[in-house]
Design a protein around this motif. Structure first.
Motif, PDB file in Angstrom:
ATOM      1  N   LEU A 186      37.068  49.454 -32.000  1.00  0.00           N
ATOM      2  CA  LEU A 186      37.210  49.259 -30.235  1.00  0.00           C
ATOM      3  C   LEU A 186      38.356  48.979 -30.680  1.00  0.00           C
ATOM      4  O   LEU A 186      39.575  49.341 -29.723  1.00  0.00           O
ATOM      5  CB  LEU A 186      36.302  48.853 -29.620  1.00  0.00           C
ATOM      6  N   ARG A 187      38.699  47.734 -30.965  1.00  0.00           N
ATOM      7  CA  ARG A 187      40.496  47.405 -30.909  1.00  0.00           C
ATOM      8  C   ARG A 187      40.961  48.262 -31.620  1.00  0.00           C
ATOM      9  O   ARG A 187      42.410  47.610 -30.757  1.00  0.00           O
ATOM     10  CB  ARG A 187      40.111  46.396 -32.578  1.00  0.00           C
ATOM     11  N   ARG A 188      41.141  48.984 -32.008  1.00  0.00           N
ATOM     12  CA  ARG A 188      41.833  49.912 -32.368  1.00  0.00           C
ATOM     13  C   ARG A 188      42.117  51.564 -31.736  1.00  0.00           C
ATOM     14  O   ARG A 188      42.391  52.793 -32.403  1.00  0.00           O
ATOM     15  CB  ARG A 188      42.085  50.327 -34.240  1.00  0.00           C
ATOM     16  N   ALA A 189      41.363  51.332 -31.304  1.00  0.00           N
ATOM     17  CA  ALA A 189      40.931  52.955 -30.368  1.00  0.00           C
ATOM     18  C   ALA A 189      41.777  53.567 -29.254  1.00  0.00           C
ATOM     19  O   ALA A 189      42.030  54.931 -29.453  1.00  0.00           O
ATOM     20  CB  ALA A 189      39.880  52.312 -28.974  1.00  0.00           C
ATOM     21  N   GLU A 190      43.349  53.118 -29.225  1.00  0.00           N
ATOM     22  CA  GLU A 190      44.189  53.705 -28.621  1.00  0.00           C
ATOM     23  C   GLU A 190      45.455  54.924 -29.685  1.00  0.00           C
ATOM     24  O   GLU A 190      45.425  55.362 -29.079  1.00  0.00           O
ATOM     25  CB  GLU A 190      45.141  52.471 -28.647  1.00  0.00           C
ATOM     26  N   VAL A 191      44.962  53.671 -30.915  1.00  0.00           N
ATOM     27  CA  VAL A 191      45.930  54.680 -31.836  1.00  0.00           C
ATOM     28  C   VAL A 191      44.843  55.526 -32.423  1.00  0.00           C
ATOM     29  O   VAL A 191      45.587  56.180 -33.531  1.00  0.00           O
ATOM     30  CB  VAL A 191      46.385  53.640 -32.417  1.00  0.00           C
ATOM     31  N   MET A 192      43.391  55.663 -32.715  1.00  0.00           N
ATOM     32  CA  MET A 192      42.801  56.289 -33.783  1.00  0.00           C
ATOM     33  C   MET A 192      43.134  57.578 -32.807  1.00  0.00           C
ATOM     34  O   MET A 192      43.065  58.397 -31.367  1.00  0.00           O
ATOM     35  CB  MET A 192      41.195  55.833 -33.341  1.00  0.00           C
ATOM     36  N   GLY A 201      44.004  58.017 -38.415  1.00  0.00           N
ATOM     37  CA  GLY A 201      45.624  57.870 -38.102  1.00  0.00           C
ATOM     38  C   GLY A 201      46.157  58.115 -37.040  1.00  0.00           C
ATOM     39  O   GLY A 201      45.732  57.297 -35.476  1.00  0.00           O
ATOM     40  N   LEU A 202      47.079  57.755 -36.743  1.00  0.00           N
ATOM     41  CA  LEU A 202      48.536  57.515 -36.511  1.00  0.00           C
ATOM     42  C   LEU A 202      49.667  58.803 -35.396  1.00  0.00           C
ATOM     43  O   LEU A 202      50.218  58.038 -34.548  1.00  0.00           O
ATOM     44  CB  LEU A 202      49.300  56.597 -36.210  1.00  0.00           C
TER      45      LEU A 202
END
Length: 336
Positions: free
Chosen positions: A45-51, A125-126
């Motif tokens: 959830l912390r990196r949901a924006e870039v997943m 990934g990004l």
């Protein structure tokens, strides 16, 4: 009887005590799996924006369910072991144990399948995330740049597959471009989509361990830097892409389920041993001598006979389930 063994009162007590200890060890393993699922969920959830792939959230959800199931089933096993030493409390478990054995078998197979599910869904990934790097003024994407910069520095990576991924997206915001500059105009005209593309990367791709000052721009131009060769130079950038870095990180977390493997082993031992304990205690109670010797076994009949009996019982239950609606329809028709 399949695999029959002789049990004295002392052996039954020792078996119950050993199973009680293993059951609570499995409860602790289940708690670890549940905690690991929560931690993995928070990290995703912390990196949901870039997943790129949201399906990876299936993995922590499964880990949490397996952890809770392990806690519940092994807590029941501990209570059964404790009550097996009391002739007045053990009979209440007799009806529930068969269903409990079935649930425990299914849950064990489910736990084993988690490892395969974890591997299949670990696609992150990004690729899409870096496209919004420049949108610092767009609602909902204001922190995308900061998130990606922090991620690249934390995981020591650059781009999705490698640093060249940044060459394919406009990562500089339009508000910082001087449209009166000839260089800016030429770069925009040279692209069909009207984007400002350049052979450069954000500062977060720079490797601070490199002895050379960071090279961010003109990375494909050998003449732009002194003593520089594009094909052989390491560019002072992180060589690994963030997709591989994230996969290594999350797979490392998912492979930390050593207690989960231990839980599966313990469950198998508890499953077999508890069956022996059940049949041995029931045999002693049937002889009306709780302190006497009794026989313990896994199956009252052979494997083939037991399978045929279970199959017949299932078929009878299915036939009964089909006959009830038919009788209901007939009675309704006759009433009308």
């Amino acid at each position: 009887m399949l695999l029959r063994m002789k049990f004295t009162q002392q052996r039954r007590v020792r078996l119950a005590q050993g199973l009680w200890l293993m059951s609570w060890m499995a409860v602790l393993c289940g708690a670890f799996i549940f905690t690991l699922g929560i931690y993995l969920k928070i990290e995703l959830l912390r990196r949901a924006e870039v997943m790129d792939n949201t399906e990876i959230h299936v993995v922590p959800n499964i880990l949490m369910m397996v952890g809770l199931a392990s806690i519940g089933t092994n807590w029941v096993a501990g209570r059964v072991c404790q009550d097996s030493l009391d002739a007045t409390r053990f009979p209440r478990w007799k009806v529930l144990l068969l269903a409990w054995f079935a649930v425990l078998t299914i849950r064990t197979n489910f736990t084993i399948s988690v490892s395969f599910t974890s591997t299949c869904h670990c696609q992150v990934g990004l690729r899409n995330g870096i496209r919004f790097y420049k949108d610092t003024d767009v609602p909902g994407r204001c922190f995308q740049k900061e998130t990606i910069d922090r991620l690249q520095m934390e995981f020591r990576c650059c781009g999705n597959s490698n640093f060249k991924d940044w060459f394919e997206v406009q990562w500089v915001s339009n508000r910082y471009l001087d449209y009166t500059s000839k260089d800016v105009k030429d770069r925009i005209r040279s692209n069909v989509d009207g984007r400002y593309l350049l052979d450069g990367v954000p500062f977060s791709c720079c490797n601070p361990a490199s002895p050379r000052p960071c090279l961010q721009y003109h990375l494909t131009d050998n003449s732009a830097h002194y003593n520089y060769e594009y094909q052989s130079e390491d560019l002072n950038l992180y060589p690994r892409g963030c997709r591989q870095a994230l996969i290594d990180y999350y797979m490392g977390l998912m492979n930390s389920t050593g207690p989960g493997v231990l839980s599966v082993v313990l469950i198998q031992v508890v499953l077999v041993s508890l069956r022996y304990l059940q049949t041995a205690v029931e045999g002693a109670m049937a002889l009306e001598d709780p302190e006497g010797d009794s026989d313990g076994y896994l199956l009252e009949k052979g494997v083939k006979e037991t399978f045929e009996e279970v199959k017949a019982n299932v078929l009878n239950m299915l036939k009964f389930g089909e006959s009830v609606p038919v009788q209901g329809m007939c009675s309704t028709f006759c009433c009308n």
